[in-house]
Design a protein around this motif. Structure first.
Motif, PDB file in Angstrom:
ATOM      1  N   GLY A  80      66.872  23.783  82.382  1.00  0.00           N
ATOM      2  CA  GLY A  80      66.192  24.836  83.153  1.00  0.00           C
ATOM      3  C   GLY A  80      66.178  24.621  84.649  1.00  0.00           C
ATOM      4  O   GLY A  80      65.611  25.439  85.383  1.00  0.00           O
ATOM      5  N   LEU A  81      66.768  23.508  85.131  1.00  0.00           N
ATOM      6  CA  LEU A  81      66.783  23.262  86.578  1.00  0.00           C
ATOM      7  C   LEU A  81      67.599  24.323  87.305  1.00  0.00           C
ATOM      8  O   LEU A  81      68.576  24.845  86.775  1.00  0.00           O
ATOM      9  N   ARG A  82      67.193  24.595  88.542  1.00  0.00           N
ATOM     10  CA  ARG A  82      67.881  25.577  89.371  1.00  0.00           C
ATOM     11  C   ARG A  82      68.204  24.966  90.745  1.00  0.00           C
ATOM     12  O   ARG A  82      67.509  24.041  91.201  1.00  0.00           O
ATOM     13  N   PRO A  83      69.215  25.456  91.431  1.00  0.00           N
ATOM     14  CA  PRO A  83      69.549  24.933  92.762  1.00  0.00           C
ATOM     15  C   PRO A  83      68.340  24.944  93.695  1.00  0.00           C
ATOM     16  O   PRO A  83      67.609  25.939  93.763  1.00  0.00           O
ATOM     17  N   VAL A  99      67.800  16.516  95.189  1.00  0.00           N
ATOM     18  CA  VAL A  99      67.727  17.967  95.180  1.00  0.00           C
ATOM     19  C   VAL A  99      68.869  18.484  94.309  1.00  0.00           C
ATOM     20  O   VAL A  99      69.992  17.985  94.379  1.00  0.00           O
ATOM     21  N   VAL A 100      68.575  19.483  93.501  1.00  0.00           N
ATOM     22  CA  VAL A 100      69.558  20.022  92.560  1.00  0.00           C
ATOM     23  C   VAL A 100      70.510  20.957  93.295  1.00  0.00           C
ATOM     24  O   VAL A 100      70.073  21.867  94.017  1.00  0.00           O
ATOM     25  N   THR A 108      74.188  18.695  88.749  1.00  0.00           N
ATOM     26  CA  THR A 108      74.699  18.033  89.959  1.00  0.00           C
ATOM     27  C   THR A 108      73.582  17.997  91.002  1.00  0.00           C
ATOM     28  O   THR A 108      72.945  19.023  91.261  1.00  0.00           O
ATOM     29  N   VAL A 109      73.361  16.788  91.595  1.00  0.00           N
ATOM     30  CA  VAL A 109      72.266  16.625  92.559  1.00  0.00           C
ATOM     31  C   VAL A 109      72.777  15.877  93.788  1.00  0.00           C
ATOM     32  O   VAL A 109      73.837  15.253  93.766  1.00  0.00           O
ATOM     33  N   MET A 110      71.971  15.935  94.841  1.00  0.00           N
ATOM     34  CA  MET A 110      72.259  15.123  96.034  1.00  0.00           C
ATOM     35  C   MET A 110      71.044  14.261  96.332  1.00  0.00           C
ATOM     36  O   MET A 110      69.908  14.740  96.332  1.00  0.00           O
TER      37      MET A 110
END
Length: 953
Positions: free
Chosen positions: A592-595, A611-612, A627-629
């Motif tokens: 359910g994660l969003r940018p 952060v996504v 994918t995250v930073m």
């Protein structure tokens, strides 16, 4: 074998002693114009020595010599010999052979269709006839000394195999058993079972082909050796031997692969789709050459295959095509190609044989059978042989082929079973066949069985197996088929209702259970649990030793250890549940994660705040991979393993719409925004809500167990933890032993357990009743069931008892009984599913209700139920019994003549069983009328009706 003049004095004396020891074998061998093979001599000596024998040898190796010696020995000793075969055609063939050797006055035939001289000292019969004689206590069994079981590997047949085991188990101990089998890889195991059931039993195995067999592949119209050294498979005893595949074939496979690959890359028109334009016009001579290359690898036309074999002097040949339609089409193709393989004198001989076999057929029947086209092919020296061919015509083909008059027979794989039709070469068109459910590769055992027909003993100096090249063929795979000899014999035995009542008629229930546990099926099952039983015994011993080490002088330490174990089990179960919940919840949250979502990663390479960038994809094994930073601008993919605790979104930052993760400036800007957002977050870590922990009931149980631990006398032992280590090992051994016991219990006594369930069903329906503490007696209804040998025996018996067959005319009864015998083949599902008239429809509905009622009883007894009653043969049975002509009967449903005769004879056979079971009355009279009406024309001529089904591919 050296002549008498060449023998030394010692060798001459040894031969004299040998002849003195086995005088009957000497007399028997003198009647043949050739020396016996070593394995034949060894097996015959065992028989004359009073032992039973299992002979396993390749097709065409001459193992029937041993069976014929048993017949010779029975006549010499004034005892009877029964020679049993799996199919009627083979029984007829063996009857003729024995009549020629011993005279028709001393040989009889019993096949269900034929009864000739049944009280002769030598009787040839099908296995079913012998089984029925045993159950009936037939006086014909008196004086029986030998039973020859030819083609005993039929024991693996799912439908008919159990009959072999019934005979082997049920024959009196005084009868010597001679079992003749194709080469099987577990002959010693099978022989071990025979020895356990029958007493002394010699196992004689020969893997040497009497005629060397050479393997070939036909690529286009080129006949190429499969092996580099042209290895003949004549002696298979050296299983370690390996042979190199012909490198030319390997090269062809690579070239074909390249042509196909290049061809698939070529554009198809301007768009790359649709039809490819003319190669010559578009690509010139190069495309023409490629077209020619592709043509090189196409399978040769069947007429060309025959011409290649003829030029190579490899005729007569059997070409195996795993399709009836394919076999028939092949004959038509050779006719259209004007292939003619016979000389004028051979044509005359063929015509005489054919006329004899169709003598008595009306012109109308011959026309309906397409006899003119059949005869044209026969006179050319070609024919098709499969279960759809009329039995009389199949016998004609077999006789012509054995006489060397027919040069090519296109056949399905059923020809490889039993019938004596060897050839100089065998051709296999494809290495894939339809098994009734799917297209599957043929096995090494099937390949061996098929190619075993190649090479006629005392006629050919060598045999040849030819595989037709097909697109994508791997020559190494073909070599694997040709060099492996894995053909294990697996029992198909399982108790039936008919078997149960027949055995209960002869012996107490406890004895029946003991006898059933003597089956080869149980023997194989028991052998499969030998390793488990050994582990169980060892584990049980280990448990006892470990428990002794854990002994405490203050009390029962194993009891104390079990209290600790239960507490541990409750807690670890809760932890596992909690872990499973956590994984499931983590997976849901990550998905359910969003940018822009900001979260903390508790562990792994990405540990810290991230952060996504995108919610990534879901990997089938690893789950969601967002994918995250990170704060230090590293871009990574997360996984479930990064989250030992549930993830929580702590905030959100804006990720630009056109963010480029590879652009350092974009990453620098987003990292600054992330740090700014982190400065605004509450530094107090949030507690994650935990699910799946102990519930109130579990907490109460643990509290109770801890109280018991505290008050247990072993709790205060100073050596408690030393004892505990031994006790933990003992408990692990105890757990393993329980698991092994469960596995063994599931596998052992499976046959007897099925018998008990059958008895439960029979008792519920009053076919048996209690007699004493643990015995059963067969009721009147049970004795009716004992006469029914149909696969749906109980349903037929219930129909007789309920009057489901009463009041039907002969054609109507034939139609209703057909639903118990007919099995639709692939492609026949469209055949009419309606009954011929309203009366038969109502009777059919009644039969269905009875079958469903029995199925409910079986379900209660936990016995699988699978009765199917297809009405696809009801109309032909009705029409034929009503006297309609063959052309009309066959024309209605496009049924082949061979299939029609097969199903008609099975209806007649079941009708005879119903007549016997019903006893005097109207139903028996109607059954006799059915037989009289149906046994006419082509059905009456089918003395050796085929019993084997083949499938279309």
């Amino acid at each position: 074998m050296a002549s008498a003049e060449e023998l030394s004095p010692a060798e001459a004396y040894a031969r004299f002693r040998h002849h003195q020891a086995f005088p009957e074998l000497r007399d028997f061998a003198n009647g043949y114009g050739f020396d016996f093979d070593e394995y034949q001599v060894e097996a015959c000596q065992a028989v004359e020595g009073g032992s039973g024998v299992l002979v396993a040898a390749p097709t065409g190796a001459g193992k029937t010599i041993v069976g014929e010696f048993a017949v010779h020995l029975a006549l010499a000793q004034g005892r009877k010999a029964f020679y049993t075969t799996p199919i009627k055609a083979l029984s007829n063939q063996k009857y003729n052979d024995l009549c020629e050797r011993h005279g028709s006055d001393r040989v009889g035939l019993l096949t269900g269709d034929s009864s000739i001289n049944s009280e002769a000292p030598v009787v040839v019969m099908t296995t079913e006839v012998l089984r029925n004689m045993m159950y009936a206590g037939s006086p014909t069994l008196r004086g029986l000394g030998f039973v020859v079981m030819d083609e005993v590997h039929y024991l693996a047949d799912r439908f008919r195999g159990p009959v072999w085991e019934e005979i082997i188990i049920g024959l009196p101990d005084s009868v010597q058993l001679v079992c003749l089998s194709a080469t099987v890889s577990n002959a010693e195991e099978f022989g071990g079972w025979l020895a356990e059931v029958r007493g002394e039993m010699e196992v004689v195995v020969s893997e040497r082909r009497p005629v060397p067999l050479y393997q070939h592949v036909m690529v286009g119209n080129r006949l190429m050796d499969l092996f580099a050294d042209v290895a003949p498979t004549a002696d298979l005893e050296d299983r370690a031997a390996t042979y190199d595949v012909n490198p030319a074939l390997v090269r062809i496979a690579k070239e074909e692969s390249r042509v196909v690959r290049d061809d698939s890359r070529r554009p198809r028109g301007r768009s790359g789709k649709g039809k490819r334009t003319s190669g010559t016009a578009q690509y010139g001579g190069g495309a023409a050459r490629e077209h020619q290359e592709r043509s090189r690898y196409r399978p040769a036309h069947r007429a060309e295959v025959v011409r290649v074999l003829e030029r190579a002097d490899l005729l007569p040949a059997i070409v195996f095509i795993f399709s009836r339609q394919g076999c028939d089409a092949a004959v038509r193709q050779l006719q259209a190609a004007h292939v003619h393989l016979t000389a004028p004198d051979e044509e005359a001989a063929i015509l005489a044989i054919a006329q004899r076999h169709v003598q008595g057929f009306s012109p109308e029947d011959l026309q309906a059978l397409g006899y003119e086209l059949f005869l044209d092919g026969l006179l050319r020296g070609v024919a098709a042989h499969h279960a759809g061919v009329l039995p009389a015509l199949k016998e004609c083909i077999e006789e012509c082929f054995e006489a060397g008059l027919i040069k090519v027979v296109f056949a399905t794989e059923t020809l490889a079973l039993g019938i004596n039709m060897p050839a100089r070469s065998v051709v296999i068109e494809k290495l894939v066949k339809y098994n009734g459910e799917a297209h599957v590769d043929i096995t090494p055992g099937e390949y061996t069985q098929l190619t075993g027909r190649a090479g006629r003993r005392r006629i050919d100096v060598e045999g040849h197996a030819v595989v037709i090249w097909q697109p994508g063929m791997d020559p190494r795979a073909v070599a694997g088929l040709a060099s492996r000899r894995t053909y294990p014999l697996r029992s198909a035995f399982r108790p039936t209702y008919n078997m149960a009542v027949n055995m209960l008629n002869r012996m107490p229930r406890s004895q029946v259970r003991t006898v059933l546990e003597l089956s080869f099926a149980q023997f194989q099952t028991d052998r499969s649990v030998v390793g488990l039983a050994r582990r169980l015994a060892r584990t049980t011993g280990d448990h006892d030793d470990l428990a002794a080490q854990a002994a405490c002088d203050r009390g029962d330490f194993m009891e104390y250890a079990r209290l600790r174990e239960e507490i541990h089990l409750i807690e670890t179960t809760a932890v596992k549940q909690d872990k499973a919940f956590r994984r499931e919840e983590t997976e849901r949250l990550l998905t359910g994660l969003r940018p822009g979502d900001v979260l903390r990663v508790p562990s792994g390479r990405s540990q810290g705040w991230v952060v996504v960038l995108d919610n990534g994809h879901i990997d089938p094994q690893q789950g969601p991979r967002p994918t995250v930073m990170t704060v230090d601008r590293q871009v990574r993919r997360l996984s479930l393993t990064d989250f030992p605790s549930l993830p929580q979104v702590a905030g959100k930052v804006r990720v630009p719409k056109h963010f480029q993760s590879r652009d350092p400036s974009h990453r620098h800007s987003l990292a600054a925004a992330l740090r700014q957002r982190l400065d605004q977050l509450d530094p107090t870590p949030q507690r994650t809500r935990t699910e799946g922990s102990l519930n109130d009931k579990e907490r109460a149980r643990i509290a109770e167990l801890r109280d018991q631990l505290a008050t247990h006398p072993c709790h205060t032992c100073p050596d408690r933890e030393v004892h505990a280590r031994w006790a933990e090992k003992a408990l692990r051994a105890e757990k393993e032993a329980r698991q092994l016991e469960h596995q063994v219990a599931r596998r052992t006594r499976s046959i007897a357990d099925r018998f008990d369930k059958i008895c439960t069903v029979l008792g519920s329906l009053d076919y048996v009743r209690a007699a004493g503490t643990d015995d059963l007696e067969v009721t009147k209804e049970g004795r009716t069931l004992a006469q029914i040998y149909s696969e749906d025996d109980l349903v037929v018996a219930e129909c007789i008892r309920d009057g489901a067959f009463d009041g039907l005319s002969a054609p109507q009864l034939a139609a209703v009984l057909s639903v118990f015998t007919y099995e639709p083949r692939k492609g026949d599902e469209h055949r009419s599913q309606r009954m011929p008239d309203l009366v038969t429809h109502e009777a059919y509905e009644n039969v269905g209700r009875i079958a469903r009622r029995i199925a409910l009883v079986e379900r209660d007894a936990r016995l699988e139920s699978g009765v199917e009653l297809p009405p696809g043969f009801a109309q032909p049975a009705f029409d034929w019994c009503a006297g309609r002509p063959l052309a009309e009967v066959l024309g209605r449903g496009e049924m082949s003549a061979g299939d029609f005769v097969r199903w008609a004879r099975l209806v007649i056979d079941l009708t005879d069983q119903v007549a016997t079971a019903a006893g005097p009355g109207d139903l028996r009279d109607t059954c006799h009328e059915v037989r009289h009406r149906m046994q006419r024309g082509v059905v009456d001529a089918a003395i050796s009706a085929p019993e084997d089904e083949d499938w279309d591919g």
